[in-house]
Design an enzyme around this catalytic site. Structure first.
Site, PDB file in Angstrom:
ATOM      1  N   HIS A 117     101.039  27.851 -17.933  1.00 42.34           N
ATOM      2  CA  HIS A 117     100.268  27.507 -16.723  1.00 42.34           C
ATOM      3  C   HIS A 117      99.312  26.122 -16.982  1.00 42.34           C
ATOM      4  O   HIS A 117      99.362  25.800 -18.075  1.00 42.34           O
ATOM      5  CB  HIS A 117      98.850  28.383 -17.299  1.00 42.34           C
ATOM      6  CG  HIS A 117      99.628  30.044 -16.249  1.00 42.34           C
ATOM      7  ND1 HIS A 117      98.904  30.849 -17.123  1.00 42.34           N
ATOM      8  CD2 HIS A 117      99.161  30.846 -15.011  1.00 42.34           C
ATOM      9  CE1 HIS A 117      99.224  32.298 -15.889  1.00 42.34           C
ATOM     10  NE2 HIS A 117      99.552  31.191 -15.015  1.00 42.34           N
ATOM     11  N   CYS A 174      92.428  31.968 -20.845  1.00 41.19           N
ATOM     12  CA  CYS A 174      92.305  33.116 -19.955  1.00 41.19           C
ATOM     13  C   CYS A 174      91.733  33.880 -19.960  1.00 41.19           C
ATOM     14  O   CYS A 174      92.464  35.045 -19.152  1.00 41.19           O
ATOM     15  CB  CYS A 174      93.989  32.959 -20.648  1.00 41.19           C
ATOM     16  SG  CYS A 174      95.566  31.634 -20.756  1.00 41.19           S
TER      17      CYS A 174
HETATM   18  N1  ARG Z   1     100.865  37.042 -20.926  1.00 39.46           N
HETATM   19  C1  ARG Z   1     100.404  36.060 -19.477  1.00 39.46           C
HETATM   20  C2  ARG Z   1     101.349  35.607 -19.140  1.00 39.46           C
HETATM   21  O1  ARG Z   1     102.514  35.099 -19.162  1.00 39.46           O
HETATM   22  C3  ARG Z   1      99.350  35.430 -19.676  1.00 39.46           C
HETATM   23  C4  ARG Z   1      98.419  34.407 -18.811  1.00 39.46           C
HETATM   24  C5  ARG Z   1      96.864  33.696 -19.220  1.00 39.46           C
HETATM   25  N2  ARG Z   1      96.782  32.838 -18.855  1.00 39.46           N
HETATM   26  C6  ARG Z   1      96.812  31.963 -18.319  1.00 39.46           C
HETATM   27  N3  ARG Z   1      95.623  31.421 -17.366  1.00 39.46           N
HETATM   28  N4  ARG Z   1      96.532  30.999 -18.549  1.00 39.46           N
HETATM   29  O2  ARG Z   1     101.199  35.362 -17.945  1.00 39.46           O
END
Ligand code: ARG
Length: 703
Positions: free
Chosen positions: A168, A264
């Site tokens: 991300h 996050c």
């Molecule tokens: N386990 C989640 C995923 O893989 C973690 C999300 C983390 N969020 C972020 N905005 N980076 O989607």
């Protein structure tokens, strides 16, 4: 008074690592402690409440990643673009977040089905609100960016993520107040890094090291001069302090196990709109068509791979699969690229693969006039070995003199438009050179499954060809040589001195004598060592019969050069009976034209060696015209030169003991080339033997 800053969080009641959808989750299934997660989450909540208001959304059972509210959507003003999760594991969160936004009175935009976008996890506003940074590559699709620009009326800058640990944008990129940027450059491709460097001044860029990056230092929450993050290094804290920020560390190790940290776990739901800012997006899309044995030949996957590898994205609009073994398929693919430059790069590679422009393609290619002799306009289209056609006055015009690494000049004559491949140095003032990639197509033979096998026959997979496989190719080549000779065709040989050192001279001489060779291309060395062998029995001082170095042999080749120089040319030396055999002798006797191209290391050179390289290139090109087959015998330099001058469709046989050379030369993506990794002397001896077998007994009796 300004409105208070608000964040949205989701209590970790149902948080756990239940599945693996990013590399951090691997090995961590059910390994996080609920108690510690709750404690860490509450600490973060507490810290944030000191600096902003925090709203809560109800956690839902069965959706363990719902704590990561950054992925709920992307907010600007009273508008939100709802996330469309890439993984089904998270898609169930969508309706709950949607409901929360609606209840708060936001205008909710939803992307088309199958167009993933993961909200503020992948889209970060410049903290001054000047533009939106949007990530793609793992979770969000590039094609979502134009929607963001339109719905949020803002400029969108697309950044491509290339390290799956930083899947991300908010895992490796954090815009801070005052125009600062905290980020981890290796997580982005080079185009994206260039874009970042264009928008953020060097003194505002805080590039971090991998050690901080893997502790999610970029996954920070910034409120004015406060930066909240997981534990980080002293040096980074110091740097942030120097830039005027106060770092608050709060442990988030339990959430790192799911691939998330401070940022996050939060979503800023108050983002002021700047009225003077308007929608702008550099993402471009084009539609192409492909036809052929798209599946069987692997063409479609090659095309789609190259789009993605170059930083683009695609959508297959339709695919008509040919049902019978021989029937072809056709597909229409929408190609997207983050900007024009990348689009052109992708398109030119797709054109090489035979991609066709959509039927409503433009009527005329774009051209620019040459203003400096020998210099093309900047954006000129670079030619390939494939037969090419270009649009002029709504017609497809075939390009003449096809070769690679040239430009296409379109000129108008009384008989109509003419398009020609020209080398840069040959461009003249007033030539109209094609720029960009529109209105250009290459014509490819429909690669069939069978032809594809021939291509693989080039031994690359096995590295070195087994003896039997060499024999098989030799049989095939001998057969083709016979055919070409009988039909009055043309075979051009390019050969290096190794042919002589490995004892191939007698065999190559025979091929020339018996009419299998119509032109010979090489350098000074092959001629020198061939003549040395003919005159003194050695090749680079080695006795070719006994295989040992003879005393004083290292001077032989210079004596030979000197002798030929005395006579004025190889032909004159032959005439005078100085040379009585060998490759050059046979060329002279059989009137087979040759060109020896000089190089920096040449001794002498022989009077025949052309030391003006441009003239040598021209002579090579002239001798190659109309060739049906080219035998490349252990000469990397001259063979590469020859390859560059030769259009697709001419069979090239490349023989070298070094697999890397063979790969380089025969990997032209054209089905006509064959590579053989073997000793060239041995290859030539097998070849002449095989030709003997094919020759009628009567013919043998005569010779
Ligand atoms: N386990 C989640 C995923 O893989 C973690 C999300 C983390 N969020 C972020 N905005 N980076 O989607």
């Amino acid at each position: 008074m300004t409105d208070p800053i608000r964040f949205l969080m989701c209590p970790p009641d149902h948080y756990d690592v239940d599945y693996v959808i990013n590399p951090w989750m691997e090995g961590n299934i059910h390994k996080s402690s609920r108690d510690r997660a709750v404690e860490q989450w509450q600490k973060l909540h507490h810290v944030l409440k000191d600096h902003a208001l925090v709203d809560l959304v109800n956690p839902e059972k069965g959706w363990p990643d719902m704590v990561f509210t950054a992925n709920a959507g992307l907010v600007l003003g009273k508008t939100v673009v709802l996330s469309r999760f890439y993984h089904k594991e998270r898609q169930g969160e969508e309706p709950y977040f949607k409901k929360w936004f609606e209840d708060q009175g936001y205008t909710v935009y939803e992307l088309p089905k199958d167009l993933p976008f993961e909200g503020a996890g992948d889209a970060l506003l410049d903290r001054e609100g000047r533009w939106l940074w949007a990530g793609y590559g793992f979770r969000s699709e590039l094609d979502s960016h134009p929607y963001l620009a339109k719905w949020l009326n803002i400029e969108v800058l697309s950044l491509r993520l290339i390290d799956e640990r930083f899947y991300h944008l908010d895992t490796c990129f954090c815009p801070l107040a005052g125009g600062y940027l905290l980020y981890y450059p290796p997580a982005f491709d080079s185009y994206s890094n260039r874009l970042i460097e264009m928008r953020v001044a060097p003194e505002k860029r805080i590039a971090i090291a991998e050690a901080d990056a893997v502790n999610f230092a970029c996954n920070a929450v910034n409120v004015d001069d406060v930066v909240v993050m997981n534990k980080t290094s002293d040096s980074l804290k110091q740097r942030l302090k120097e830039c005027g920020f106060q770092v608050i560390e709060t442990p988030l190790t339990e959430f790192l196990k799911a691939g998330g940290a401070a940022k996050c776990l939060t979503l800023r739901v108050t983002e002021p709109v700047r009225v003077e800012i308007h929608s702008l997006v550099s993402v471009e899309s084009r539609t192409i068509r492909m036809e052929g044995h798209l599946l069987d030949s692997g063409l479609i996957s090659r095309a789609l791979d190259l789009i993605v590898e170059n930083g683009g994205s695609f959508q297959v609009l339709n695919f008509n699969l040919g049902e019978q073994r021989q029937s072809t398929s056709s597909a229409e693919v929408k190609v997207s690229a983050p900007d024009h430059e990348i689009m052109e790069e992708i398109m030119s590679q797709l054109i090489d693969l035979g991609a066709l422009p959509p039927p409503q393609e433009i009527c005329d290619v774009n051209t620019e006039a040459v203003t400096i002799p020998g210099v093309a306009p900047d954006d000129f289209y670079v030619t390939t070995i494939y037969p090419t056609e270009v649009r002029v006055h709504c017609e497809w015009v075939k390009v003449q003199n096809q070769r690679m690494d040239g430009a296409i000049a379109v000129n108008f004559t009384p008989d109509g438009p003419i398009a020609k491949c020209k080398l840069l140095r040959d461009l003249e003032i007033g030539d109209h050179v094609i720029v960009g990639v529109e209105g250009i197509r290459t014509i490819r033979k429909t690669e069939s499954r069978e032809q594809r096998n021939t291509q693989e026959f080039s031994f690359m997979g096995s590295g070195v060809s087994s003896e039997r496989r060499v024999e098989l190719v030799v049989e095939q080549i001998a057969w083709e040589l016979r055919q070409i000779r009988d039909q009055g065709g043309k075979v051009v040989v390019t050969a290096g001195p190794v042919v002589i050192h490995t004892g191939g001279a007698e065999h190559l001489s025979r091929l020339i004598r018996e009419g299998y060779v119509q032109a010979l291309l090489g350098g000074n060395a092959i001629a020198v060592h061939d003549i040395e062998q003919a005159m003194m029995g050695t090749s680079l001082g080695v006795d070719m019969k006994r295989g040992v170095a003879v005393r004083g042999g290292h001077r032989h080749h210079l004596k030979v050069i000197n002798t030929i120089r005395r006579y004025g040319s190889i032909a004159k030396a032959v005439e005078n009976g100085v040379i009585n055999g060998g490759v050059m002798y046979e060329c002279v006797r059989s009137n087979v034209p040759f060109c020896l191209a000089g190089s920096i290391r040449d001794d002498g050179p022989l009077p025949d060696t052309e030391m003006d390289l441009i003239k040598a290139q021209e002579e090579y090109a002239r001798l190659l015209q109309g060739a049906d087959m080219i035998l490349m015998l252990s000469s990397m330099l001259h063979s590469i030169g020859v390859g560059n001058m030769t259009p697709a469709g001419v069979k090239m046989v490349c023989v070298d003991i070094n697999p890397a050379v063979v790969t380089k030369l025969s990997d032209r993506g054209s089905i006509e080339s064959v590579g053989v990794v073997t000793d060239v002397g041995l290859f030539l001896s097998l070849l002449t033997k095989q030709l003997d077998k094919l020759t009628s007994p009567y013919h043998i009796a005569k010779t």
